[in-house]
Design an enzyme around this catalytic site. Structure first.
Site, short mmCIF file in Angstrom:
data_model
loop_
_atom_site.label_atom_id
_atom_site.label_comp_id
_atom_site.label_asym_id
_atom_site.label_seq_id
_atom_site.Cartn_x
_atom_site.Cartn_y
_atom_site.Cartn_z
N ARG A 43 -23.23 87.29 66.46
CA ARG A 43 -23.31 88.44 67.38
C ARG A 43 -22.28 89.52 67.10
O ARG A 43 -22.51 90.68 67.38
CB ARG A 43 -23.15 87.94 68.81
N ASP A 177 -22.57 64.88 57.88
CA ASP A 177 -21.38 64.21 58.40
C ASP A 177 -20.35 64.34 57.29
O ASP A 177 -20.50 63.74 56.22
CB ASP A 177 -21.68 62.72 58.66
N HIS A 178 -19.31 65.13 57.52
CA HIS A 178 -18.43 65.47 56.39
C HIS A 178 -17.71 64.25 55.82
O HIS A 178 -17.24 64.28 54.70
CB HIS A 178 -17.45 66.59 56.77
N GLU A 216 -5.50 59.56 63.99
CA GLU A 216 -5.15 60.98 63.82
C GLU A 216 -3.82 61.25 64.50
O GLU A 216 -3.51 60.67 65.54
CB GLU A 216 -6.23 61.85 64.44
N ASP A 235 -17.23 61.70 69.66
CA ASP A 235 -16.59 62.59 68.67
C ASP A 235 -16.41 61.89 67.32
O ASP A 235 -16.54 62.51 66.28
CB ASP A 235 -15.23 63.04 69.21
N HIS A 240 -18.70 59.40 62.25
CA HIS A 240 -17.83 59.04 61.13
C HIS A 240 -17.59 57.53 61.00
O HIS A 240 -17.68 56.97 59.92
CB HIS A 240 -16.47 59.75 61.25
N LYS A 330 -6.61 59.90 68.92
CA LYS A 330 -5.79 61.10 68.71
C LYS A 330 -4.34 60.76 69.03
O LYS A 330 -4.06 59.83 69.79
CB LYS A 330 -6.23 62.21 69.67
C1 BG6 Z 1 -14.34 65.91 63.55
C2 BG6 Z 1 -13.92 65.64 64.98
O1 BG6 Z 1 -15.70 65.61 63.38
O2 BG6 Z 1 -13.57 65.12 62.65
C3 BG6 Z 1 -12.42 65.91 65.14
O3 BG6 Z 1 -14.65 66.47 65.86
C4 BG6 Z 1 -11.63 65.14 64.12
O4 BG6 Z 1 -12.00 65.57 66.46
C5 BG6 Z 1 -12.18 65.37 62.72
O5 BG6 Z 1 -10.29 65.58 64.19
C6 BG6 Z 1 -11.52 64.45 61.71
O6 BG6 Z 1 -11.89 64.81 60.41
P1 BG6 Z 1 -10.92 64.53 59.19
O7 BG6 Z 1 -11.72 64.90 57.99
O8 BG6 Z 1 -9.70 65.38 59.40
O9 BG6 Z 1 -10.58 63.08 59.27
#
Ligand code: BG6
Length: 486
Positions: A43, A177-178, A216, A235, A240, A330
């Site tokens: 936008r 999913d990265h 994390e 999340d 993951h 976290k």
């Molecule tokens: C994301 C979550 O998908 O993955 C985040 O939404 C998380 O909360 C993150 O911090 C972690 O990814 P990575 O690659 O830093 O382990």
């Protein structure tokens, strides 16, 4: 064939922090297919040059590696275009369609639509792409990339799948999913299926249990409003952690090709023992870091879990009786993602010198996904000198020692896979639905008013004390080591 990547949500965080830096790195390395263009849609009123200028700044910050150089940036920027518009406006979508036709001309083009918007806009974008005939493949392949979160439970995930299938065929849909783009995650497949020495022991006969930890150091911070609705289960676990479990537990696919790989992954999910509501409380522990309630956007009485640990049982021939412990949180002691394969004790204790069997640590294989990627095998060795005194030592493989240069960021290989149409590392419709089937009972159980108040943990801990006790009650202990490799 030329490629166009259309990014919806072009002015958002994901685009500037991850997608564009990944595309820039691919181009700089010479890996981006020739004639690739990027068209941003959002936008914010901006010209092509204004978007390029803002991307230059963010890419310099997030691309990693060498500083941005003028020549490669100029080459990259020439492929970048911007179209302002509102997802809800049919006129703006029509303008987008016209802009794409102008950019692409008559050439057959692979077009990738990337949903980098907030999830509440996914359905509108998909509907508009369908309504404007932009999903049909008469002028080349059309693919759509869907970011997480993919729904918030089984019902919403099913609805989103149905919506996607209203405009696209399943083979056009890439649910990203990265974690699957991380080198060290893909290396699990190489470790298991390109070697003969691990598979024979990769089963219930030799393995006592498996621990998958994603710890994390970061707090929830500015994401409070989103996070409080999601919590750690939605999340991190539904996506993951379950992906890590699948690649650890799956059978060898008959070939390295997307249908075969994804079939094997889905079979793992199908074999996970479903939990009755009454079993949920004993199958996991939840926690919340002290200070979470003061994060912006978080209600002062929130019971949302920022830490979770769950035990899953896989009912198949390979894994029967081997619990898989998944945990994530976290604000924990350090950033580490690791899979620990905990082996059984030897059947006979030879070196106890007539004393009662000493409690010796069993063998472990630690697959460290991040921050320093590598693998460590823990085993006992005789300490030099008199007698059979033993000590735990290790064999180690480290990516940074073995391979020079930077490891690609997770989005880089995944974007290339979408462009070439390889869906092996993307979740299929049935896979996301099965994942929700596994996670939903925990979400419901942990959200129930009958649950005792959530346990607090101090920032920098490995979760609440209850989690240590829970594991001890099962005769096991967590492998609480900050990255074993540095
Ligand atoms: C994301 C979550 O998908 O993955 C985040 O939404 C998380 O909360 C993150 O911090 C972690 O990814 P990575 O690659 O830093 O382990």
């Amino acid at each position: 064939m030329p490629h166009t990547i259309v990014i919806f949500g072009a002015s958002g965080d994901l685009t500037s922090r991850k997608l564009v830096p990944a595309l820039y790195n691919l181009m700089r390395a010479g890996d981006l297919p020739a004639h690739t263009r990027i068209l941003g849609f959002s936008r914010t009123p901006m010209s092509d040059d204004e978007w390029r200028a803002s991307l230059r700044e963010s890419t310099a910050k997030h691309a990693g590696g060498d500083p941005l150089d003028d020549a490669s940036w100029a080459r990259f920027a020439a492929c970048v275009h911007y179209q302002p518009g509102d997802i809800g406006s049919a006129d703006d979508f029509q303008r987008l369609a016209v802009r794409l036709e102008t950019l692409e001309g008559a050439a057959e083009t692979v077009r990738v639509y990337y949903l980098a918007t907030a999830p509440q806009f996914y359905e509108s974008v998909v509907a508009a792409l369908g309504a404007h005939g932009m999903a049909t493949e008469t002028h080349g392949p059309r693919r759509i990339v869907v970011e997480k979160p993919f729904g918030t439970d089984l019902t919403t995930a099913r609805a989103l799948n149905a919506h996607l299938h209203g405009a696209f065929r399943e083979s056009q849909v890439f649910r990203i999913d990265h974690y699957l783009g991380k080198e060290s995650v893909q290396n699990i497949l190489a470790l298991r299926f390109a070697n003969t020495i691990f598979e024979p022991v990769w089963n219930r006969r030799y393995i006592d249990h498996v621990q998958i930890t994603v710890a994390e150091e970061v707090a929830v911070g500015r994401r409070g409003a989103y996070y409080d609705q999601a919590g750690v289960l939605r999340d991190m676990f539904q996506n993951h952690l379950l992906q890590l479990l699948m690649v650890t537990a799956m059978e060898a696919p008959v070939r390295f090709q997307s249908t075969a790989v994804r079939n094997e992954k889905v079979k793992v999910l199908e074999a996970i023992r479903p939990l009755e509501p009454a079993e949920v409380a004993a199958a996991g522990v939840r926690g919340q870091y002290r200070g979470y309630l003061r994060e912006p956007g978080v209600p002062p009485d929130s019971q949302t879990a920022t830490f979770g640990a769950v035990r899953l049982e896989i009912d198949n021939w390979r894994w029967q009786g081997v619990p898989f412990y998944l945990r994530s949180g976290k604000l924990m002691s350090c950033r580490t993602t690791q899979i620990v394969i905990g082996f059984r004790q030897p059947p006979l204790e030879l070196f106890a010198g007539g004393r009662r069997t000493p409690h010796r640590e069993a063998n472990r294989l630690v697959i460290q996904i991040q921050p320093a990627e590598g693998i460590q095998l823990h085993f006992h060795t005789k300490v030099p000198g008199e007698g059979m005194n033993l000590r735990l030592t290790d064999l180690e493989f480290s990516y940074s020692r073995e391979f020079a240069g930077r490891l690609p960021e997770a989005y880089e290989p995944l974007l290339l896979d979408v462009m070439t149409g390889d869906a092996s590392l993307f979740a299929r419709a049935d896979e996301v639905e099965k994942s929700w089937e596994i996670i939903d009972p925990f979400v419901r159980g942990w959200g129930s008013p009958d649950m005792p108040p959530i346990a607090a943990y101090e920032p920098g801990d490995w979760g609440p004390m209850a989690c240590v006790e829970w594991m001890a009650a099962q005769g096991r202990s967590w492998f609480d080591q900050c990255p074993v490799l540095t």
